[in-house]
Design a protein around this motif. Sequence first.
Motif, PDB file in Angstrom:
ATOM      1  N   LYS A  57       0.833  -1.198   0.000  1.00 64.72           N
ATOM      2  CA  LYS A  57       0.000   0.000   0.000  1.00 64.72           C
ATOM      3  C   LYS A  57       0.877   1.261   0.000  1.00 64.72           C
ATOM      4  CE  LYS A  57      -3.595   2.335   2.621  1.00 64.72           C
ATOM      5  NZ  LYS A  57      -4.329   2.407   3.864  1.00 64.72           N
ATOM      6  N   ILE A  58       1.892   1.280   0.844  1.00 63.95           N
ATOM      7  CA  ILE A  58       2.804   2.427   0.924  1.00 63.95           C
ATOM      8  C   ILE A  58       3.563   2.580  -0.391  1.00 63.95           C
ATOM      9  CG2 ILE A  58       4.904   3.293   2.059  1.00 63.95           C
ATOM     10  CD1 ILE A  58       3.784   1.935   4.661  1.00 63.95           C
ATOM     11  N   ASN A  59       4.026   1.473  -0.941  1.00 61.97           N
ATOM     12  CA  ASN A  59       4.780   1.498  -2.193  1.00 61.97           C
ATOM     13  C   ASN A  59       3.916   2.057  -3.330  1.00 61.97           C
ATOM     14  OD1 ASN A  59       7.254   1.078  -3.424  1.00 61.97           O
ATOM     15  ND2 ASN A  59       6.861  -1.074  -3.884  1.00 61.97           N
ATOM     16  N   LYS A  60       2.662   1.667  -3.352  1.00 63.14           N
ATOM     17  CA  LYS A  60       1.745   2.147  -4.400  1.00 63.14           C
ATOM     18  C   LYS A  60       1.441   3.633  -4.213  1.00 63.14           C
ATOM     19  CE  LYS A  60      -2.575   1.190  -6.742  1.00 63.14           C
ATOM     20  NZ  LYS A  60      -3.786   0.379  -6.785  1.00 63.14           N
ATOM     21  N   GLU A  61       1.154   4.006  -2.984  1.00 56.94           N
ATOM     22  CA  GLU A  61       0.761   5.386  -2.708  1.00 56.94           C
ATOM     23  C   GLU A  61       1.898   6.388  -2.918  1.00 56.94           C
ATOM     24  OE1 GLU A  61      -1.017   8.042   1.003  1.00 56.94           O
ATOM     25  OE2 GLU A  61      -1.279   5.860   1.017  1.00 56.94           O
ATOM     26  N   TYR A  62       3.085   6.051  -2.456  1.00 58.77           N
ATOM     27  CA  TYR A  62       4.181   7.021  -2.481  1.00 58.77           C
ATOM     28  C   TYR A  62       5.188   6.825  -3.611  1.00 58.77           C
ATOM     29  CZ  TYR A  62       2.443   8.486   2.033  1.00 58.77           C
ATOM     30  OH  TYR A  62       1.642   8.950   3.041  1.00 58.77           O
ATOM     31  N   ARG A  63       5.228   5.631  -4.180  1.00 63.83           N
ATOM     32  CA  ARG A  63       6.223   5.362  -5.225  1.00 63.83           C
ATOM     33  C   ARG A  63       5.584   4.913  -6.526  1.00 63.83           C
ATOM     34  NH1 ARG A  63       9.938   1.311  -3.953  1.00 63.83           N
ATOM     35  NH2 ARG A  63      11.438   2.386  -5.258  1.00 63.83           N
ATOM     36  N   ASN A  64       4.245   4.842  -6.532  1.00 62.95           N
ATOM     37  CA  ASN A  64       3.490   4.434  -7.715  1.00 62.95           C
ATOM     38  C   ASN A  64       3.901   3.060  -8.234  1.00 62.95           C
ATOM     39  OD1 ASN A  64       1.347   4.996  -9.409  1.00 62.95           O
ATOM     40  ND2 ASN A  64       2.660   5.843 -11.003  1.00 62.95           N
ATOM     41  N   LYS A  65       4.244   2.176  -7.288  1.00 60.84           N
ATOM     42  CA  LYS A  65       4.625   0.805  -7.619  1.00 60.84           C
ATOM     43  C   LYS A  65       3.704  -0.137  -6.859  1.00 60.84           C
ATOM     44  CE  LYS A  65       9.405   1.897  -8.595  1.00 60.84           C
ATOM     45  NZ  LYS A  65      10.777   1.480  -8.470  1.00 60.84           N
ATOM     46  N   LEU A  67       3.383  -3.209  -5.762  1.00 62.12           N
ATOM     47  CA  LEU A  67       4.014  -4.479  -5.427  1.00 62.12           C
ATOM     48  C   LEU A  67       4.640  -4.410  -4.050  1.00 62.12           C
ATOM     49  CD1 LEU A  67       7.444  -4.218  -5.969  1.00 62.12           C
ATOM     50  CD2 LEU A  67       6.492  -3.793  -8.212  1.00 62.12           C
ATOM     51  N   GLU A  68       4.843  -5.618  -3.486  1.00 64.60           N
ATOM     52  CA  GLU A  68       5.536  -5.699  -2.205  1.00 64.60           C
ATOM     53  C   GLU A  68       7.031  -5.547  -2.461  1.00 64.60           C
ATOM     54  OE1 GLU A  68       3.803  -8.625  -3.199  1.00 64.60           O
ATOM     55  OE2 GLU A  68       1.929  -8.239  -2.170  1.00 64.60           O
ATOM     56  N   THR A  69       7.696  -5.026  -1.481  1.00 63.51           N
ATOM     57  CA  THR A  69       9.151  -4.938  -1.514  1.00 63.51           C
ATOM     58  C   THR A  69       9.655  -5.215  -0.099  1.00 63.51           C
ATOM     59  OG1 THR A  69      11.037  -3.591  -2.220  1.00 63.51           O
ATOM     60  CG2 THR A  69       9.251  -2.436  -1.092  1.00 63.51           C
ATOM     61  N   ILE A  92      10.543   1.436   6.307  1.00 62.91           N
ATOM     62  CA  ILE A  92       9.465   0.464   6.423  1.00 62.91           C
ATOM     63  C   ILE A  92      10.023  -0.864   5.938  1.00 62.91           C
ATOM     64  CG2 ILE A  92       7.136  -0.193   5.733  1.00 62.91           C
ATOM     65  CD1 ILE A  92       8.121   3.344   5.141  1.00 62.91           C
ATOM     66  N   ILE A  93       9.887  -1.909   6.744  1.00 61.83           N
ATOM     67  CA  ILE A  93      10.393  -3.231   6.390  1.00 61.83           C
ATOM     68  C   ILE A  93       9.240  -4.222   6.409  1.00 61.83           C
ATOM     69  CG2 ILE A  93      11.870  -5.156   7.123  1.00 61.83           C
ATOM     70  CD1 ILE A  93      13.815  -3.086   8.249  1.00 61.83           C
ATOM     71  N   ARG A  97       8.495 -10.377   3.619  1.00 59.70           N
ATOM     72  CA  ARG A  97       9.520 -10.450   2.575  1.00 59.70           C
ATOM     73  C   ARG A  97      10.868 -10.865   3.155  1.00 59.70           C
ATOM     74  NH1 ARG A  97       8.906  -8.363  -2.771  1.00 59.70           N
ATOM     75  NH2 ARG A  97      11.078  -8.928  -2.939  1.00 59.70           N
ATOM     76  N   VAL A  98      11.176 -10.372   4.329  1.00 59.15           N
ATOM     77  CA  VAL A  98      12.421 -10.766   4.991  1.00 59.15           C
ATOM     78  C   VAL A  98      12.460 -12.282   5.149  1.00 59.15           C
ATOM     79  CG1 VAL A  98      13.613 -10.734   7.226  1.00 59.15           C
ATOM     80  CG2 VAL A  98      12.888  -8.592   6.178  1.00 59.15           C
ATOM     81  N   LYS A  99      11.357 -12.861   5.622  1.00 56.30           N
ATOM     82  CA  LYS A  99      11.313 -14.306   5.842  1.00 56.30           C
ATOM     83  C   LYS A  99      11.431 -15.089   4.534  1.00 56.30           C
ATOM     84  CE  LYS A  99       8.696 -14.202  10.125  1.00 56.30           C
ATOM     85  NZ  LYS A  99       7.513 -14.675  10.839  1.00 56.30           N
ATOM     86  N   SER A 100      10.732 -14.650   3.511  1.00 57.13           N
ATOM     87  CA  SER A 100      10.798 -15.383   2.237  1.00 57.13           C
ATOM     88  C   SER A 100      12.165 -15.225   1.577  1.00 57.13           C
ATOM     89  CB  SER A 100       9.674 -14.955   1.288  1.00 57.13           C
ATOM     90  OG  SER A 100       9.825 -13.621   0.862  1.00 57.13           O
ATOM     91  N   GLN A 101      12.766 -14.052   1.683  1.00 55.47           N
ATOM     92  CA  GLN A 101      14.100 -13.852   1.107  1.00 55.47           C
ATOM     93  C   GLN A 101      15.151 -14.653   1.868  1.00 55.47           C
ATOM     94  OE1 GLN A 101      13.272  -9.413  -0.699  1.00 55.47           O
ATOM     95  NE2 GLN A 101      14.725  -9.555   0.937  1.00 55.47           N
ATOM     96  N   ALA A 102      15.013 -14.745   3.168  1.00 52.54           N
ATOM     97  CA  ALA A 102      15.959 -15.553   3.953  1.00 52.54           C
ATOM     98  C   ALA A 102      15.915 -17.001   3.476  1.00 52.54           C
ATOM     99  CB  ALA A 102      15.620 -15.470   5.440  1.00 52.54           C
ATOM    100  N   GLU A 103      14.715 -17.487   3.248  1.00 54.99           N
ATOM    101  CA  GLU A 103      14.569 -18.853   2.747  1.00 54.99           C
ATOM    102  C   GLU A 103      15.163 -18.981   1.339  1.00 54.99           C
ATOM    103  OE1 GLU A 103      10.964 -21.877   1.643  1.00 54.99           O
ATOM    104  OE2 GLU A 103      10.740 -20.646   3.452  1.00 54.99           O
ATOM    105  N   ASP A 104      14.866 -18.003   0.473  1.00 53.83           N
ATOM    106  CA  ASP A 104      15.385 -18.025  -0.899  1.00 53.83           C
ATOM    107  C   ASP A 104      16.909 -18.002  -0.940  1.00 53.83           C
ATOM    108  OD1 ASP A 104      12.774 -17.989  -1.819  1.00 53.83           O
ATOM    109  OD2 ASP A 104      12.799 -15.863  -2.382  1.00 53.83           O
ATOM    110  N   TYR A 105      17.515 -17.195  -0.049  1.00 50.68           N
ATOM    111  CA  TYR A 105      18.968 -17.036  -0.059  1.00 50.68           C
ATOM    112  C   TYR A 105      19.686 -18.033   0.836  1.00 50.68           C
ATOM    113  CZ  TYR A 105      17.860 -12.612  -2.354  1.00 50.68           C
ATOM    114  OH  TYR A 105      17.391 -11.653  -3.209  1.00 50.68           O
ATOM    115  N   GLY A 106      18.923 -18.786   1.621  1.00 42.34           N
ATOM    116  CA  GLY A 106      19.523 -19.829   2.443  1.00 42.34           C
ATOM    117  C   GLY A 106      20.263 -19.332   3.663  1.00 42.34           C
ATOM    118  N   HIS A 107      19.825 -18.224   4.235  1.00 37.79           N
ATOM    119  CA  HIS A 107      20.418 -17.800   5.501  1.00 37.79           C
ATOM    120  C   HIS A 107      19.316 -17.428   6.488  1.00 37.79           C
ATOM    121  CE1 HIS A 107      20.874 -14.120   2.832  1.00 37.79           C
ATOM    122  NE2 HIS A 107      20.004 -13.727   3.695  1.00 37.79           N
TER     123      HIS A 107
END
Length: 154
Positions: A57-65, A67-69, A92-93, A97-107
Motif C-alpha cells: 500500500k505504501i509502495n503504491k501510494e508514495y512510489r506508484n509501484k 508491489l511488495e518490496t 518500512i520493512i 519479505r524478509v522471511k521469504s528472502q531468507a529462505e530463498d537465499y539460504g540464511h
Amino acid sequence: MLECDITYEINEIEEFLDEKKIENFIKFILENEFKEEYSENDYYLSLLIADNKIIRKINKEYRNKDLETDVISFAYNETENIGGMNVLGDIIISLERVKSQAEDYGHSEEREFYYVLCHGMLHLLGYDHIEEEDKKVMREKEEKILKQFNYTRD
C-alpha cells in the motif's frame, strides 16, 4: 544520541526483533558514517515493521509501484529537521519479505532483517544502487557493516 521510534504492524514479533539490538545496529551505522559528528548531534529515525499488505500500500501510494518490496526508505534529513534534531527519515520493512528472502537465499531471518535494515539506513544516508559503481560501493559498505555484527551469508 539516537531516538528510534519502532512500530510493529505485524501479528507476531520475532525474537530477533530486539529493540536494543536494532538501535545499537543503527547507532553503529551512524557512528561509522558521521564519525565524530555523531556524538555532537541528535538523530531521529522512524522504523515500521510491517507485512506485505502494508508495504505494498505504501509502495503504491508514495512510489506508484503496486508491489511488495522488502524495504522502503524515506529520507527527510535535508528538509525535516526539528530544532537540533536531525530527522533521518522513515524505514518500512516487510517482515514477510524478509522471511521469504531468507529462505530463498539460504540464511537466517535475522541476517536478512539486518541486511534489509542496513540497506534502508544507507539509502537514508544518501547511498544508492542505480549506477553500477554506486551499487558496488553500497554493497561493500553493507557487507562491512554486517560482518561487524557477525551477520555473514550462511
